[in-house]
Structures are given as C-alpha cells and as structure tokens.
Design an enzyme around this catalytic site. Structure first.
Site, PDB file in Angstrom:
ATOM      1  N   HIS A  80       0.948  -1.327   0.076  1.00 31.21           N
ATOM      2  CA  HIS A  80      -0.027  -0.014   0.001  1.00 31.21           C
ATOM      3  C   HIS A  80       0.929   1.336  -0.068  1.00 31.21           C
ATOM      4  CE1 HIS A  80      -3.435  -2.565   2.050  1.00 31.21           C
ATOM      5  NE2 HIS A  80      -3.125  -3.224   1.097  1.00 31.21           N
ATOM      6  N   GLU A 167     -12.902   0.440  -5.594  1.00 34.47           N
ATOM      7  CA  GLU A 167     -13.918   1.562  -5.581  1.00 34.47           C
ATOM      8  C   GLU A 167     -13.430   2.407  -6.755  1.00 34.47           C
ATOM      9  OE1 GLU A 167     -14.001   2.073  -0.881  1.00 34.47           O
ATOM     10  OE2 GLU A 167     -13.318   3.875  -2.055  1.00 34.47           O
TER      11      GLU A 167
END
Length: 188
Positions: A80, A167
């Site tokens: 990440h 998303e």
C-alpha cells in the site's frame, strides 16, 4: 529511468538512487510537467529506506538530472505505497499515497498516508487546498492505483478494496473516502 525512442530503441537516461523495491514499493509513479517542452521537468514517486517521496528532475533529451526531493515523509511499507502521479488541468500535481499497511493512517490528518495530495510543481501545498498549509486534498484512501481527469476536469481515483470491494471515486476537495471504517459504498 529509460527512454524509449520511436523506433523502439531503449536506453537508460538516469538512475534514482536509494530506491527500495520490495513488495509493492519501488519507483511507483512518473509524470511530466504540462510545460515539459519548455522546462523538461519530470516528477517521480519513489520508496526509500525511510519513506515514500516525490522527486523532481530535468530531462534534457539525453539524460535525467540528479533529482531533488520536493515532498518527503510519506509513509512507506511493503504494501500500500500508492504512487500515482498526474497533473491536473489546473497545472497542479496530484499524488496518490497508500496507508502503508497501517489502516489508521488514512484517517489521521497529520499523516500523508492514505491521501491524495495536491501540490505545486515546487512541492508546496497548492493554492485552494482544503487546508492552505497542507498538501492533503482528500483522505480516507487505502491504496489508490489510478488517477485521471475526465472531459469535465473532474478527478477520479480507482482504489483496491481489502478483499473484493474495489472503488471508483469521484474525488472532491476535503472529502473523506472512509477507509478503514468504510469500504465500498458508504452513503453519507
């Protein structure tokens, strides 16, 4: 950093020292200035042993200059790390940062992790940011993997979910996109 000529010839034009490439880290993003033909500026997002950072260098058609750090202190980890860079129609540089595997950083307004940053080409917080003293444009992101502007000059971000709820977000200034409290559709 490589240059690929129109005939397909590939050549090295520069090296970015101190890049740590492990897991999802490394040299993660590159963008050229919207006025590249005049200034030759190239922007890079890279992981070092200490952090993720945004660098700026000049490409003169032959070689890349030694890069200078314009933003540092972005959390880094094996996962990440974000790293997407794009110039907006406003001439500002937008950078997606990950939360480096520490989900709470996405909600921490004092951390640059889990955010979309909006900065000037010199690395200063862009005029019109939600907090004029901060580069943070939006927060609550897990690990944005794509940034793009549409024909209406709206910013969109594609983001990996934790397991299967990815998303696609229309990004507006100062908005909190919810991670880690909300994943996927979150309503208000």
């Amino acid at each position: 950093v490589l240059d690929i000529a129109p005939d397909g010839t590939v050549r090295e034009v520069g090296r970015i020292d101190d890049v740590v490439a492990q897991g999802e880290s490394g040299l993660l993003g590159i963008a050229v200035s919207p006025t590249f033909d005049a200034d030759g500026l190239v922007f890079l997002y890279a992981t070092t042993g200490a952090d993720n950072r945004i660098l700026r260098a000049v490409y003169d058609g032959t070689a890349l200059s030694e890069p200078s750090v314009i933003v540092d202190g972005i959390p880094a980890g094996r996962i990440h790390d974000g790293g997407r860079l794009v110039f907006g129609p406003d001439g500002m540089l937008y950078a997606a940062t990950g939360e480096a595997g520490d989900a709470e950083l996405a909600q921490d307004p004092a951390s640059l992790g889990g955010k979309i940053l909006r900065i000037t080409p010199d690395g200063a917080p862009a005029p019109g940011n939600p907090d004029p003293a901060s580069p943070i444009y939006s927060l609550g992101h897990r690990n944005v993997q794509g940034l793009a502007f549409d024909e209406e000059n709206r910013l969109w971000a594609s983001e990996f979910g934790q397991n299967d709820v990815d998303e696609l977000n229309l990004v507006t200034p100062g908005t909190n996109y919810g991670w880690p409290e909300v994943e996927g559709i979150g309503g208000a």
